[in-house]
Scaffold this motif. Structure first.
Motif, PDB file in Angstrom:
ATOM      1  N   ARG A 117       3.978  -6.992  -6.413  1.00  0.00           N
ATOM      2  CA  ARG A 117       2.922  -6.918  -4.749  1.00  0.00           C
ATOM      3  C   ARG A 117       1.431  -6.427  -5.763  1.00  0.00           C
ATOM      4  O   ARG A 117       0.244  -7.010  -5.437  1.00  0.00           O
ATOM      5  N   ASP A 173       0.303  -1.329   0.330  1.00  0.00           N
ATOM      6  CA  ASP A 173       0.956  -0.240   1.446  1.00  0.00           C
ATOM      7  C   ASP A 173       0.710   0.728   0.505  1.00  0.00           C
ATOM      8  O   ASP A 173       2.456   0.579   0.478  1.00  0.00           O
ATOM      9  N   GLY A 222       4.239   2.189   2.111  1.00  0.00           N
ATOM     10  CA  GLY A 222       5.724   1.056   2.114  1.00  0.00           C
ATOM     11  C   GLY A 222       5.980   1.548   0.816  1.00  0.00           C
ATOM     12  O   GLY A 222       7.686   1.856   1.265  1.00  0.00           O
ATOM     13  N   TRP A 274      11.622  -0.714   6.604  1.00  0.00           N
ATOM     14  CA  TRP A 274      11.921  -2.451   7.683  1.00  0.00           C
ATOM     15  C   TRP A 274      11.494  -1.810   8.431  1.00  0.00           C
ATOM     16  O   TRP A 274      10.452  -2.669   9.144  1.00  0.00           O
ATOM     17  N   TRP A 331       8.137  -0.507   9.221  1.00  0.00           N
ATOM     18  CA  TRP A 331       7.060   0.031   8.910  1.00  0.00           C
ATOM     19  C   TRP A 331       6.436  -1.457   8.759  1.00  0.00           C
ATOM     20  O   TRP A 331       5.839  -1.260   8.809  1.00  0.00           O
ATOM     21  N   GLU A 332       7.346  -1.982   7.895  1.00  0.00           N
ATOM     22  CA  GLU A 332       6.866  -3.428   7.654  1.00  0.00           C
ATOM     23  C   GLU A 332       6.684  -4.662   8.591  1.00  0.00           C
ATOM     24  O   GLU A 332       5.918  -4.837   8.424  1.00  0.00           O
ATOM     25  N   ARG A 333       7.879  -4.073   9.252  1.00  0.00           N
ATOM     26  CA  ARG A 333       7.462  -5.554  10.228  1.00  0.00           C
ATOM     27  C   ARG A 333       6.246  -5.438  11.543  1.00  0.00           C
ATOM     28  O   ARG A 333       5.179  -5.878  11.952  1.00  0.00           O
ATOM     29  N   GLN A 362       3.206  -3.734  10.232  1.00  0.00           N
ATOM     30  CA  GLN A 362       2.748  -3.965   9.248  1.00  0.00           C
ATOM     31  C   GLN A 362       2.024  -4.948   8.969  1.00  0.00           C
ATOM     32  O   GLN A 362       0.944  -5.706   9.560  1.00  0.00           O
ATOM     33  N   PRO A 376       2.005  -6.790   4.101  1.00  0.00           N
ATOM     34  CA  PRO A 376       2.781  -5.462   4.149  1.00  0.00           C
ATOM     35  C   PRO A 376       3.206  -5.506   2.614  1.00  0.00           C
ATOM     36  O   PRO A 376       2.871  -6.060   1.492  1.00  0.00           O
ATOM     37  N   LEU A 377       3.955  -4.803   1.534  1.00  0.00           N
ATOM     38  CA  LEU A 377       4.996  -4.913   1.012  1.00  0.00           C
ATOM     39  C   LEU A 377       5.292  -5.390   0.278  1.00  0.00           C
ATOM     40  O   LEU A 377       5.638  -6.277  -0.697  1.00  0.00           O
ATOM     41  N   ASP A 428       7.154  -8.681   2.320  1.00  0.00           N
ATOM     42  CA  ASP A 428       6.604  -9.798   4.008  1.00  0.00           C
ATOM     43  C   ASP A 428       8.201 -10.403   4.269  1.00  0.00           C
ATOM     44  O   ASP A 428       8.780 -10.932   3.516  1.00  0.00           O
TER      45      ASP A 428
END
Length: 500
Positions: free
Chosen positions: A73, A209, A212, A253, A255-257, A259, A266-267, A269
């Motif tokens: 990332r 992130d 993340g 998962w 947290w990324e959603r 974001q 997100p860290l 996608d």
């Protein structure tokens, strides 16, 4: 150095730049297996305990796996050239520190740093390939990367055996690390001159992130620790970390959603997993590496500890696999454009067939001649491995947008590291549980190899299922597979083969 456009150019320097990337990839992956045959030398020359030896091996794999996604990332956000060169410089310095370590504890610390540096380099390589090449050239480049992956992993025991045989047991282990220095310095110098300065394709306003990273790192750590320490941590309490890992990864998962819904970068996608080619390829890679990398672990142990081979002789026995893997990967890079997923199915079948041949050979030709008897089956398995790794990497990443290529490569290689750790834990447990006292027995190695074949068969089933399902889908549906942000170049991309 002047900025070049984000795409391939007629400039032949891109192939030289690829050579730099592959050289760095070679020494970082070589270090996953070269130390295996150097452990007795570390015990003799440094006084390393069994626990310290374990951490020299497993600690590298652990920090390697932890660094992959965050490093990928960072490369996406700030430039892969810079991330690659920083990681390579740190890896080279850490290698020197490992070789100069005054005691076992220092060696473990420097080895952890070396693994993190290797994890920083790896995702930049796949990302740079995505940027420098397209279409059939990209497949060829990934074919060369597959050759490096297969050869570096397989040739590690041989290289370690040669160095220890030449230098001696007392200091041979130090040269296992010193050998990286001239290669690392040369690759870094060439990289400064040859690696292109692609403009960053992500939004400059994107932030890293950190939360993340914390969730993902904690989850991967909780998942890998009981696997890499399976032999050293006695008792069943260590497996309590697995549900903890599941909770942490589930939280990652969610947290990324979140974001993504907030419009923040997100860290990872998660839209990448809507790509069938990426999701399935990552699963095939995970299960294949669980079986593939364990073969050299148990087989070289069997040859040294029970048959009586030297470190050099044990390393020489896997040379047919390494050489055939290089040839198979180079061919796979060319053939994947025409045959797609079918090539992966053929490759996995070849690996399984070769390992079954090894199982038969150790039964039919017991004793010192077993190395010769397994040469042909390992040759077959090596060709199959070459036809698996590079085509699967090409098919997995072909539709990933360039601005997410580093993180996607980090996810793919994290799966490989987790798969390797899990495979070594499972296959190692089977092997050690069936060792039969002072006399060597073929039962332990046969059951260990059959377990590895079982893991590879899982990958084969996944590849066959995908191949059959794609044959029943209409061509437009398969060719229309997309992820947010466009195709691999953010626009029209030349696919390897639609839906292959």
């Amino acid at each position: 150095m002047s900025t070049v456009p984000a795409g391939p150019t007629p400039d032949e320097r891109r192939w030289k730049a690829l050579a730099v990337c592959l050289t760095a990839g070679f020494i970082s992956l070589l270090d996953t297996s070269i130390v295996n045959v150097a452990l007795p030398s570390m015990e003799h020359g440094l006084g390393a305990s069994e626990a310290a030896q374990s951490w020299v091996v497993s600690g590298y794999a652990l920090t390697f796996g932890l660094a992959l996604v965050p490093a990928g990332r960072l490369g996406d956000m700030h430039g892969r050239r810079q991330a690659f060169l920083i990681g390579l410089a740190l890896f080279t310095l850490a290698s020197a520190a490992c070789g100069l370590a005054p005691g076992p504890s220092w060696l473990v610390v420097f080895r952890l740093i070396q693994g993190a540096a290797a994890g920083m380099v790896a995702p930049q390589t796949s990302g740079l390939i995505q940027q420098m090449f397209r279409g059939s050239e990209r497949a060829k480049a990934f074919g060369l990367l597959g050759s490096v992956i297969g050869v570096s992993t397989a040739v590690g025991p041989l290289a370690g055996g040669v160095l220890i045989d030449a230098v001696g047991t007392a200091d041979g282990w130090r040269w296992v690390f010193f050998v990286n220095l001239p290669i690392g310095v040369a690759a870094f110098t060439a990289g400064l001159r040859l690696l292109p300065r692609f403009p960053v394709t992500t939004d400059r306003r994107e932030t890293f992130d950190l939360f993340g990273v914390l969730l993902l790192g904690s989850g991967v750590l909780a998942l890998m620790l009981p696997l890499v320490q399976e032999q050293q941590w006695t008792g069943r309490l260590k497996w309590a970390l697995l549900p903890v890992a599941a909770l942490l990864l589930a939280a990652f998962w969610v947290w990324e959603r979140r974001q993504g819904r907030r419009g923040r970068a997100p860290l990872v996608d998660l839209e990448l997993f809507s790509l069938r080619s990426f999701t399935l390829g990552a699963l095939i890679s995970l299960t294949y590496f669980a079986g593939f990398t364990t073969v050299f672990f148990v087989y070289t142990l069997f040859l040294q500890n029970t048959v009586g081979y030297s470190a050099l002789a044990a390393g020489l026995t896997v040379l047919p696999f390494a050489a055939a893997s290089a040839v198979g990967a180079a061919a796979g890079g060319r053939l994947v454009v025409r045959h797609g997923r079918r090539l992966v199915v053929i490759g996995l079948g070849g690996v399984a067939l070769g390992l079954l041949g090894v199982v038969a050979a150790v039964e039919l030709v017991p004793g010192p001649n077993v190395g010769w008897a397994t040469a042909l089956p390992l040759l077959v398995g090596g060709i199959g491995s070459g036809l698996t790794v590079s085509p699967n990497t090409t098919l997995t990443l072909t539709r990933v947008p360039v601005h997410r290529a580093g993180a996607a490569g980090g996810v793919l290689q994290t799966g490989q590291r987790v798969g390797s750790a899990a495979g070594i834990a499972v296959v190692g447990a089977v092997y050690f549980a069936h060792q039969a006292g002072p006399g060597y027995s073929v039962t332990a190695i046969q059951l260990g190899l059959l377990t590895a074949v079982g893991l590879i068969m899982v990958a084969l089933v996944l590849a066959i299922a995908d191949l059959r399902e794609r044959r029943t889908q209409p061509e437009p549906a398969r060719a229309g597979e997309r992820v947010r942000g466009g195709t691999a170049e953010g626009g029209a991309e030349e696919p390897v083969r639609p839906g292959s």
